[in-house]
Design a protein around this motif. Structure first.
Motif, PDB file in Angstrom:
ATOM      1  N   UNK A 244       0.906  -1.310   0.159  1.00 12.82           N
ATOM      2  CA  UNK A 244      -0.136  -0.156  -0.124  1.00 12.82           C
ATOM      3  C   UNK A 244       1.163   1.099  -0.096  1.00 12.82           C
ATOM      4  N   UNK A 245       1.894   1.295   0.728  1.00 11.24           N
ATOM      5  CA  UNK A 245       2.789   2.659   0.894  1.00 11.24           C
ATOM      6  C   UNK A 245       3.632   2.616  -0.314  1.00 11.24           C
ATOM      7  N   UNK A 246       4.032   1.822  -0.906  1.00 14.62           N
ATOM      8  CA  UNK A 246       5.156   2.149  -2.220  1.00 14.62           C
ATOM      9  C   UNK A 246       4.489   2.254  -3.410  1.00 14.62           C
ATOM     10  N   UNK A 247       2.929   2.068  -3.253  1.00 19.81           N
ATOM     11  CA  UNK A 247       2.107   2.225  -4.487  1.00 19.81           C
ATOM     12  C   UNK A 247       1.146   3.546  -4.451  1.00 19.81           C
ATOM     13  N   UNK A 248       1.212   4.087  -3.196  1.00 24.86           N
ATOM     14  CA  UNK A 248       0.318   5.476  -2.797  1.00 24.86           C
ATOM     15  C   UNK A 248       0.608   6.613  -3.602  1.00 24.86           C
ATOM     16  N   UNK A 261       4.272   4.829  12.015  1.00 23.52           N
ATOM     17  CA  UNK A 261       2.555   4.946  12.221  1.00 23.52           C
ATOM     18  C   UNK A 261       1.916   4.370  11.222  1.00 23.52           C
ATOM     19  N   UNK A 262       1.674   3.098  11.191  1.00 21.90           N
ATOM     20  CA  UNK A 262       0.821   2.369   9.992  1.00 21.90           C
ATOM     21  C   UNK A 262      -0.393   2.940   9.546  1.00 21.90           C
ATOM     22  N   UNK A 263      -1.148   3.290  10.757  1.00 21.49           N
ATOM     23  CA  UNK A 263      -2.453   3.874  10.667  1.00 21.49           C
ATOM     24  C   UNK A 263      -2.342   5.270   9.632  1.00 21.49           C
ATOM     25  N   UNK A 264      -1.599   5.851   9.371  1.00 20.69           N
ATOM     26  CA  UNK A 264      -1.497   7.109   8.463  1.00 20.69           C
ATOM     27  C   UNK A 264      -1.628   6.514   7.006  1.00 20.69           C
ATOM     28  N   UNK A 354     -12.188   0.865   5.164  1.00 22.86           N
ATOM     29  CA  UNK A 354     -12.239   0.841   6.799  1.00 22.86           C
ATOM     30  C   UNK A 354     -11.042   1.399   7.470  1.00 22.86           C
ATOM     31  N   UNK A 355     -10.896   2.283   8.047  1.00 24.03           N
ATOM     32  CA  UNK A 355      -9.495   2.498   8.652  1.00 24.03           C
ATOM     33  C   UNK A 355      -8.738   1.511   9.458  1.00 24.03           C
ATOM     34  N   UNK A 356      -9.779   0.669   9.982  1.00 26.51           N
ATOM     35  CA  UNK A 356      -8.997  -0.403  10.782  1.00 26.51           C
ATOM     36  C   UNK A 356      -8.432  -1.407   9.855  1.00 26.51           C
ATOM     37  N   UNK A 357      -8.465  -1.456   8.537  1.00 29.04           N
ATOM     38  CA  UNK A 357      -8.089  -2.722   7.746  1.00 29.04           C
ATOM     39  C   UNK A 357      -6.551  -2.625   7.656  1.00 29.04           C
ATOM     40  N   UNK A 358      -6.053  -1.521   7.682  1.00 31.39           N
ATOM     41  CA  UNK A 358      -4.574  -1.576   7.651  1.00 31.39           C
ATOM     42  C   UNK A 358      -3.652  -2.047   8.580  1.00 31.39           C
ATOM     43  N   UNK A 359      -4.271  -1.977   9.919  1.00 30.57           N
ATOM     44  CA  UNK A 359      -3.752  -2.626  10.950  1.00 30.57           C
ATOM     45  C   UNK A 359      -4.086  -3.811  11.577  1.00 30.57           C
ATOM     46  N   UNK A 360      -5.251  -4.098  11.110  1.00 33.05           N
ATOM     47  CA  UNK A 360      -6.086  -5.576  11.683  1.00 33.05           C
ATOM     48  C   UNK A 360      -5.784  -6.466  10.539  1.00 33.05           C
ATOM     49  N   UNK A 361      -5.646  -6.279   9.205  1.00 30.82           N
ATOM     50  CA  UNK A 361      -5.622  -7.113   8.206  1.00 30.82           C
ATOM     51  C   UNK A 361      -4.517  -7.199   7.341  1.00 30.82           C
TER      52      UNK A 361
END
Length: 569
Positions: A244-248, A261-264, A354-361
């Motif tokens: 997600x990060x390298x293709x954003x 801070x992965x939630x960003x 959902x904002x939680x998907x990045x940290x939960x899954x």
């Protein structure tokens, strides 16, 4: 959702739509030319969206499925009521009937939402199709509805979908009660597409995209073609959050390999520039995408085993050991995702839900990623072709990556002709005034006809980029330098038929025959060949039952009869 749409997105879409109309109108004859740019943009919107969403790249064939009243009034001079459906596409391969309702706004309003009323306006024609009755319909619409009814009355299982398309900023809520009732009552999927989704379809050559990664030694394997090569490629086990990060779109985050801070990342969206060279076009809904999302949520730790992974090619890869040789820092410059585009889109869509998907899954999922150093463009083409050949991608899409097809694109660009290798192509140079646009498939059909197979060019076109490809495009049978002249001849003949108001569908098959006749009887000019073909079609009666010209021309007996009449051995 692909992020909010802006006024600039609206303007860019208008520019692209106008270009589509201009390209089509150069190869077609309109009974009346649209008098202003907004009307041209509207008609170009139909052509662009249908090319993007249907399994069809030729603008002539796309025009054949447009039923909109205004469009056909300008094209043919006949004004028939479209009954709320602006296009009908029948896909015999996937057994789908796609109905399209278009709404084209002339000005941009940031909060303007698609109207659900448009879906209900379309139900009158949906009823005609489902009830098997085309009484009261006229022209092209009646013919297409009859075709749809014939498919539904067969023993095959067909799916019907209604696409609501507009250049507005906010889509219909597909979960609202009225739309849900429509789906349930007609057993028909209703798909809403507007500007936020459309902007991701617009192929504008992106600026080079670069990113940085930190990889554990046990999650990385390096590869080089030989022991003395300094150019290395890598196979890595990469966390989905890092993908997600390298293709954003956020360049700062792409280069922040130590993002704590992965939630960003929950708010970050895909930069579609990384998919510019991907073989697959835009896919709005897919059962494979749904399966990917489901496995992410149900068993994120096993996602690595369930997914085929991704292939990235980069113009430059730099790697250096860090943290006492326990990790490797990798910098990838000007990279593209050539394989795994559907996985990448689904990861981003899942993240956006959902904002939680990045940290939960996503942070608990890993993906196999191959990162190839491919500064050599021919190597890139081969990597793309071979890594995609393992999946269910059409022969045409696979061959679009071959060196020959790319050389054709470059050669024809020099002659101001767009050689469309994938959906959305509007030329290599946005500033150039192109004369024509032709797809790979149509060009293959033209070559097949010239080489002695006009009767097979239409009904066996699915094999042109399959079992016949090596013969058709071999140096023995095809001189690449002849391509511009061949295409010019095709459009010259087509215009001759357009001027006498023949149906476009019939014209295509006739043009294949004219091209063949010009090859075997070089003493005849275009008009003489047209006159001869019409005469021979009239003479040929293979049975007591009268059949259409289109049915005659796919028969080997007709080609043999034509050769006999022309005195060709």
């Amino acid at each position: 959702m692909s992020g909010a749409a802006s006024l600039n997105d609206f303007k860019l879409l208008n520019i692209k739509c106008k270009k589509y109309f201009d390209l089509y109108s150069k190869g077609a004859v309109f009974a009346k030319q649209p008098e202003n740019d907004k009307l041209k943009e509207r008609f170009g919107f139909y052509l662009f969206m249908l090319e993007s969403l249907c399994d069809e790249k030729d603008l002539d064939r796309i025009s054949d499925i447009i039923t909109d009243t205004e469009y056909n009034a300008y094209l043919t001079g006949n004004r028939f009521n479209d009954q709320g459906i602006d296009a009908i596409y029948i896909n015999d391969e996937s057994k789908e009937i796609l109905l399209f309702n278009f709404k084209f706004r002339e000005s941009f309003k940031p909060g303007q939402m698609q109207s659900s009323n448009e879906a209900f306006v379309s139900t009158k024609l949906v009823n005609c199709i489902l009830n098997g009755n085309s009484d009261g319909l006229e022209g092209k619409l009646k013919s297409l509805v009859d075709d749809a009814i014939e498919r539904l009355n067969s023993n095959d299982v067909w799916k019907t979908s209604l696409y609501m398309l507009s250049n507005e900023a906010v889509p219909i809520n597909n979960d609202e009660t009225a739309i849900q009732q429509l789906k349930d009552f007609y057993d028909m999927e209703v798909i809403s597409i507007c500007l936020p989704q459309i902007k991701s379809m617009m192929s504008i050559r992106p600026k080079p995209i670069s990113s940085e990664l930190i990889i554990d030694n046990d999650a990385l394997m390096s590869y080089s073609e030989n022991t003395i090569s300094t150019s290395k490629s890598y196979i890595v086990r990469l966390n989905a959050a890092d993908i997600i990060r390298i293709t954003c779109k956020n360049q700062e985050l792409r280069n922040n390999y130590n993002c704590e801070k992965i939630e960003v990342l929950a708010k970050e969206r895909i930069d579609y520039g990384v998919l510019f060279d991907n073989v697959r076009g835009f896919v709005q809904k897919s059962k494979y995408n749904e399966a990917i999302a489901r496995s992410l949520k149900e068993d994120p730790s096993k996602f690595f085993m369930y997914n085929n992974g991704m292939t990235i090619v980069a113009k430059d890869i730099k790697a250096e050991p860090v943290n006492g040789n326990k990790k490797v820092r990798i910098s990838i410059s000007d990279f593209q995702v050539l394989n795994g585009g559907q996985t990448l889109r689904t990861l981003h869509n899942f993240n956006a839900q959902d904002d939680s998907h990045i940290s939960e899954f996503l942070s608990k999922s890993e993906v196999l990623v191959r990162i190839f150093n491919a500064s050599n463009s021919d190597a890139v083409n081969k990597i793309a072709e071979y890594t995609n050949s393992q999946n269910s991608i059409s022969n045409v899409d696979l061959k679009s990556l071959s060196t020959l097809q790319i050389q054709l694109e470059q050669l024809l660009d020099e002659h101001d002709i767009i050689y469309s290798r994938k959906n959305g192509d509007t030329g290599m140079n946005d500033q150039k005034n192109y004369k024509y646009k032709i797809s790979m498939e149509l060009f293959g059909q033209i070559l097949f006809a010239i080489q002695g197979n006009p009767e097979k060019s239409s009904n066996q076109k699915q094999h042109i980029f399959g079992k016949y490809y090596d013969d058709i495009f071999s140096e023995r049978n095809f001189n690449i330098s002849d391509a511009p002249e061949i295409i010019e001849s095709y459009f010259d003949i087509k215009k001759s038929y357009d001027s006498v108001k023949e149906s476009l569908q019939k014209i295509e098959q006739k043009v294949f025959y004219i091209l063949y006749m010009r090859k075997v009887r070089s003493d005849l000019d275009n008009q003489a060949c047209i006159d001869e073909l019409e005469r021979i079609l009239e003479l040929f009666e293979p049975s007591k039952k009268k059949i259409t010209d289109a049915r005659k021309m796919i028969q080997v007996r007709f080609k043999d009869f034509l050769n006999e009449q022309l005195g060709v051995c």
